[in-house]
Scaffold this motif. Structure first.
Motif: not given
Length: 483
Positions: A2, A4, A21, A67, A69-70, A217, A222, A430, A434
């Motif tokens: 994604g 960042v 990313t 959009g 994510q981090a 988070t 986020l 991130l 994951q």
């Protein structure tokens, strides 16, 4: 994975980049000035941290972070934010190289037993800019504020804490902590006794988390990475590793390199910082870099540095024997705080404007070569030198630097490397969260677009020029330089 974002809160502005990313490609960016102004339009030493949040909000406007994510946060070094027990700011943040704290720095050096004692304790000698020195100044000049101070944060710590909604847990990273003067890169631990020595009592310090760890988070989901100081973020954004050094050409100069261990320098020439990857980032600074060029341009009646460079290119390596020791503001490397510059080798044939112009460039680069030699003398490998700052684009710099430094020189295109480094840290945190990235290995992003310059056949000539400079330095200041 994604996209960042990386956020760089510099002394004057906030810059945000949104990156892919996987590759690090910059997809979009935002920018806003901090709403601050000092006397006569200058930069104030005291800043309400809310100004950083206001510019952050403005820079992130228009759906910039949609959009994402981090987020990773980079921020100016040495900005101390003292908080009371309720988490409110006790006074405005103290930023930059605060000249008010110069006496406090000398006080602290004496209180611990000298420069060597500090170098051994935390890897650096207190200067006017460091948080530990600002604590000493506050204890002496604002005792009521000092007494109310219960928590100590730096700019990136405070911003991360705000983004997370001011949780009970407060965090920092090794890079930011290593610039405080009360955290030791060699041991990876705080010296709370030095906080008490400076402030007069203990204070709560943020938890130091790992390079790939998340600080937390947000309620919206986020992820916020550890964050780091601007210097460490820029090094991470450039992608420097073992064998790489970075030479920054500002009014003053700095040389830093990646090294696997912390360096303790009894003379205090090396500031032993940590980087944003788990390695170390020893730094050596000079007080004179581009200011020597500007002074020479003024002396010769030239309007700008481009004109000085053009003139210097009409001379030849060695400037017909003319040597400039560019110690116009005193010097830190070597440690000659009260000296002045020296112009040597004056002969009838060398007394021409183009030779003086050339001597100014060679003097600046040889001074930075001395700083590189401090690191080399301590076992730091230097195969490539990344050259940063607008002056790195000048032909006179690019033609002379590889041979004088004795290494390949890389001149990256101007970019927001601190913000990019913050985004890369966000991608790492991130990916690690994951299970897609190893927490010991940062994401492999594309390197910067850059010119690469090799010494080639000029190496021997460059080293002869360097020796000419060293001879004049030793004759003028015998024994002052200890590589």
């Amino acid at each position: 994975m994604g996209i960042v974002a990386g956020l760089d809160s510099a002394p004057d502005f906030t810059r945000i980049v949104v990156c892919d990313t996987d590759t690090g490609a910059v997809l979009r960016q935002g920018y806003a000035q901090h709403p601050i102004q000092g006397a006569e339009g200058g930069r104030p030493s005291d800043v309400d941290p809310q100004a950083w949040l206001l510019s952050l909000g403005e820079a992130a406007g228009g759906g910039l972070l949609e959009g994402v994510q981090a987020i990773g946060v980079s921020a100016q070094a040495n900005a101390l934010v003292p908080l009371d027990a309720q988490g409110n700011t006790v006074r405005p943040a103290m930023t930059g190289g605060d000249k008010r704290a110069q006496v406090a720095a000398a006080d602290l050096i004496d209180a611990l037993g000298g420069r060597e004692a500090w170098a051994r304790a935390v890897g650096c000698v207190p200067g006017a800019g460091q948080p530990v020195t600002k604590l000493r100044w506050m204890a002496r000049s604002e005792p009521e504020n000092a007494a109310r101070t219960a928590v100590l944060l730096q700019a990136h710590d405070w911003l991360v804490w705000q983004l997370l909604g001011r949780p009970v847990r407060r965090t920092t990273d090794r890079g930011g902590a290593s610039g405080t003067g009360y955290w030791a890169a060699a041991t990876g631990g705080y010296r709370s006794d030095l906080v008490e020595l400076a402030l007069g009592h203990q204070a709560m310090l943020p938890e130091v988390i790992g390079p790939a760890d998340a600080a937390g988070t947000t309620p919206e989901g986020l992820l916020i990475s550890a964050g780091t100081g601007e210097t460490m973020a820029a090094a991470f954004g450039l992608g420097i590793g073992l064998g790489d050094a970075v030479v920054s050409l500002g009014a003053s100069g700095s040389v830093m390199a990646v090294h696997p261990e912390a360096l303790v320098d009894q003379y205090g020439m090396i500031t032993s910082l940590a980087d944003a990857t788990g390695m170390h980032l020893p730094v050596v600074t000079t007080l004179n870099a581009v200011r020597a060029l500007r002074g020479t341009a003024e002396l010769l009646g030239l309007p700008d540095l481009e004109s000085l460079s053009d003139l210097a290119m009409k001379s030849t390596p060695g400037a017909h024997g003319l040597v400039l020791l560019p110690y116009l503001e005193g010097e830190r490397t070597p440690n000659l705080p009260h000296t002045a510059g020296t112009l040597a080798g004056l002969r009838r044939e060398s007394m021409k404007p183009e030779h003086l112009a050339r001597a100014a460039f060679e003097g600046m680069l040889c001074g930075l070569g001395d700083a590189l030699d401090v690191l080399r003398g301590r076992g730091v490998e230097v195969r490539r030198v990344f050259l940063l700052g607008p002056a790195a684009e000048l032909p006179a710099v690019q033609s002379a630097a590889p041979a004088l430094f004795g290494a390949q020189v890389v001149v990256p295109q101007p970019a927001d490397y601190a913000a990019i480094g913050a985004a890369r840290q966000a991608a790492w945190a991130l990916g690690a969260s994951q299970g897609a990235l190893d927490p010991r290995t940062p994401p492999a992003w594309q390197g910067p677009v850059a010119q690469v310059l090799d010494p080639g056949e000029d190496l021997a000539v460059g080293q002869a020029v360097r020796q000419q400079y060293v001879s004049v330095r030793e004759q003028t200041h015998p024994g002052a330089f200890r590589p």
